[in-house]
Design an enzyme around this catalytic site. Sequence first.
Site, PDB file in Angstrom:
ATOM      1  N   SER A  16       0.801  -1.220   0.000  1.00  0.00           N
ATOM      2  CA  SER A  16       0.000   0.000   0.000  1.00  0.00           C
ATOM      3  C   SER A  16       0.837   1.274   0.000  1.00  0.00           C
ATOM      4  CB  SER A  16      -0.945   0.021   1.199  1.00  0.00           C
ATOM      5  OG  SER A  16      -0.245   0.317   2.386  1.00  0.00           O
ATOM      6  N   LYS A  56       1.339   4.348   6.997  1.00  0.00           N
ATOM      7  CA  LYS A  56       0.621   5.184   6.035  1.00  0.00           C
ATOM      8  C   LYS A  56       1.237   6.587   6.011  1.00  0.00           C
ATOM      9  CE  LYS A  56      -2.433   1.928   5.306  1.00  0.00           C
ATOM     10  NZ  LYS A  56      -2.463   1.179   4.036  1.00  0.00           N
TER      11      LYS A  56
END
Length: 251
Positions: free
Chosen positions: A71, A119
């Site tokens: 991701s 993230k």
Amino acid sequence: MFGIRKRRPPPFGGVHIDDDKDIQVHKPEDASRDNLWSEARLLLRDLIFALMIAALVVVFIVQPVKVEGTSMLPRLHDGERIFVNKLIYYDDYRWAPKIDRGDIVVFWFPDDPSKSYIKRVIGLPGDRIEVHEGIVRVNGRDLEETYLDPRLNLSHRSLQEVYVRPNYYFVMGDNRDNSSDSRIWGLVPKKYIYGKALLRYWPLTAASVIHHEDINQAGPQSPGFTPTFQPTPEGFTTPQPYIPGESSPQP
């Protein structure tokens, strides 16, 4: 034969050890044994001291983690190992680093604190976040995210406006088509964030400092922007279906 015992000659020619009390006899094997034990004790002391320093560094300053998933492509790859800066715990002090927009952070997953994710911070406390056809808007202004790979961001999904409550952050993966992030499960509490990406150390061929990305806000504010926006009770929009390809760091 006749009971007469011969006296052995002194070991040092005509001089006997008992003739002079100041004579010192050196045995090389004893000196070597003493030196070896002394060096071993010094080495053990230095090793214990080094382990104590390493433990303090890991607990309070930096921590190694392993990236799992895709991701955060293209910046971070599956299987890479990085160091994270843990001094953000002390951001109430002037000398400590702050969490800023564009930082890559690791945190405990809000829905299951036994897991940790990695993230990029997009929204800070007090921000309004909106995604329109893949373009992220913060407080009514579009973001210029030059670090994204267009080939990994083809879905151009939209997201209704989200208010970032105090002491919370809105995070997203760089691989927007394959990232489970705040668009799906909501905001990240500040207390769950335990490190900011600092250095990639493995593989050695890719070792490098992970620089902060300056995210610029381009263009005028979108129509209808109201600085006095009041948050909804939940603080984020209805969750969307899970998207595979999550990146999760492992200590």
